[in-house]
Design a protein around this motif. Structure first.
Motif, short mmCIF file in Angstrom:
data_model
loop_
_atom_site.label_atom_id
_atom_site.label_comp_id
_atom_site.label_asym_id
_atom_site.label_seq_id
_atom_site.Cartn_x
_atom_site.Cartn_y
_atom_site.Cartn_z
N PRO A 139 0.80 -1.23 0.00
CA PRO A 139 0.00 0.00 0.00
C PRO A 139 0.84 1.28 0.00
CG PRO A 139 -0.97 -1.60 1.48
CD PRO A 139 0.35 -2.17 1.04
N LYS A 140 0.55 2.16 -0.96
CA LYS A 140 1.34 3.39 -1.15
C LYS A 140 1.35 4.29 0.07
CE LYS A 140 1.05 3.76 -6.15
NZ LYS A 140 0.69 4.58 -7.30
N GLY A 141 0.27 4.36 0.78
CA GLY A 141 0.19 5.24 1.95
C GLY A 141 0.85 4.69 3.18
N ARG A 142 1.53 3.55 3.04
CA ARG A 142 2.19 2.91 4.19
C ARG A 142 3.63 2.52 3.88
NH1 ARG A 142 -1.98 -1.70 5.12
NH2 ARG A 142 -3.70 -0.64 4.13
N ARG A 143 4.26 3.24 3.00
CA ARG A 143 5.65 2.92 2.63
C ARG A 143 6.63 3.91 3.28
NH1 ARG A 143 5.01 2.00 -3.85
NH2 ARG A 143 3.25 0.57 -3.78
N SER A 144 7.91 3.62 3.11
CA SER A 144 8.99 4.45 3.66
C SER A 144 8.88 4.55 5.18
CB SER A 144 8.99 5.85 3.04
OG SER A 144 9.28 5.78 1.66
N ILE A 145 8.64 3.42 5.80
CA ILE A 145 8.53 3.35 7.26
C ILE A 145 9.41 2.22 7.77
CG2 ILE A 145 6.21 4.34 7.41
CD1 ILE A 145 5.11 1.46 7.47
N ASP B 109 15.40 -0.84 11.62
CA ASP B 109 15.40 0.61 11.44
C ASP B 109 15.49 1.03 9.98
OD1 ASP B 109 18.04 -0.21 11.08
OD2 ASP B 109 18.88 1.53 12.10
N SER B 110 15.62 0.08 9.08
CA SER B 110 15.71 0.42 7.66
C SER B 110 14.34 0.79 7.10
CB SER B 110 16.29 -0.75 6.86
OG SER B 110 15.41 -1.84 6.88
N TYR B 111 14.36 1.58 6.06
CA TYR B 111 13.11 1.91 5.38
C TYR B 111 13.41 2.26 3.94
CZ TYR B 111 14.23 6.89 6.13
OH TYR B 111 14.83 8.12 6.14
N TYR B 112 12.47 1.92 3.07
CA TYR B 112 12.65 2.11 1.63
C TYR B 112 11.33 2.58 1.02
CZ TYR B 112 16.72 -0.71 2.63
OH TYR B 112 17.88 -1.17 3.17
N ALA B 113 11.44 3.31 -0.06
CA ALA B 113 10.25 3.83 -0.75
C ALA B 113 9.38 2.70 -1.30
CB ALA B 113 10.67 4.76 -1.89
N ALA B 114 9.94 1.52 -1.49
CA ALA B 114 9.18 0.41 -2.04
C ALA B 114 8.79 -0.62 -0.97
CB ALA B 114 9.99 -0.28 -3.14
N ARG B 115 8.98 -0.27 0.32
CA ARG B 115 8.58 -1.23 1.36
C ARG B 115 7.55 -0.60 2.30
NH1 ARG B 115 13.18 -3.42 4.50
NH2 ARG B 115 13.57 -4.36 2.49
N GLY B 116 6.44 -1.31 2.44
CA GLY B 116 5.40 -0.88 3.36
C GLY B 116 4.97 -2.07 4.20
#
Length: 191
Positions: free
Chosen positions: A88-94, A177-184
């Motif tokens: 889901p787009k609204g739950r990425r980069s977290i 603690d990692s986060y990516y624009a393609a991971r939600g």
């Protein structure tokens, strides 16, 4: 689907009708996900649980495209998963959780998967649930999704995520603690 009624986890009658129409349409278009289930029984359950409708609306607003994937006879509950093609787009980069977010010294993401899920009233998928979802279609072929991580992995600073590549479902690890624009993350809700 905004302008919710105060701080209560409740939708207006107009929002409720709009959401139910979206869910019914998705249900009818994707019958392979819920063979043998009847929309009228699901709708009755939804209408009796306004706080669950609020959670489904949050799933919808953030791009999850929730749909019924199973019925648990033991608990008399319908199970919804996020069924969007990609995470889901609204739950990425977290990042994974609050502990991981607080441990970051710089470039902190805005939120965590576990905090967002809790605020939405849903649960992250387990690895088993994620693999069940993948039997219903091809999901996360370009993205990935955090899943519930066993405590022994989390204690060592890691977290798990899954995706689908080469027509196979993979489970990986990363620093929590990692986060990516393609991971939600994908969620589940029992009603």
């Amino acid at each position: 689907m905004s302008n919710r009624i105060s701080n209560k986890k409740e939708l207006s009658s107009e929002q409720r009708e709009e959401l139910l129409a979206v869910l019914k349409s998705r249900f009818e278009k994707n019958r392979i996900r819920h063979k043998g289930l009847e929309w009228s029984k699901i709708q009755t359950k939804l209408e009796a649980n306004p706080e669950k409708l609020w959670s489904l609306d949050d799933m919808e607003i953030t791009g999850g495209e929730p749909d019924v994937v199973a019925y648990d006879k033991k608990t008399d509950e319908y199970i919804f998963y996020d069924c969007s093609a990609e995470s889901p787009k609204g739950r990425r980069s977290i990042c994974y959780d609050r502990e991981a977010l607080d441990a970051r010294k710089a470039h902190k993401p805005e939120n965590t998967a576990l905090d967002m899920a809790s605020a939405m009233g849903i649960e992250l998928l387990t690895e088993e649930e994620y693999r069940t979802l993948q039997q219903l279609g091809d999901f996360d072929t370009k993205t990935s999704s955090w899943i519930i991580t066993p405590s022994d992995v989390r204690k060592r600073g890691g977290a798990l995520f899954c995706d689908r590549r080469y027509d196979k479902v993979f489970t990986y690890h990363n620093g929590a603690d990692s986060y990516y624009a393609a991971r939600g993350f994908r969620g589940s809700l029992r009603i």
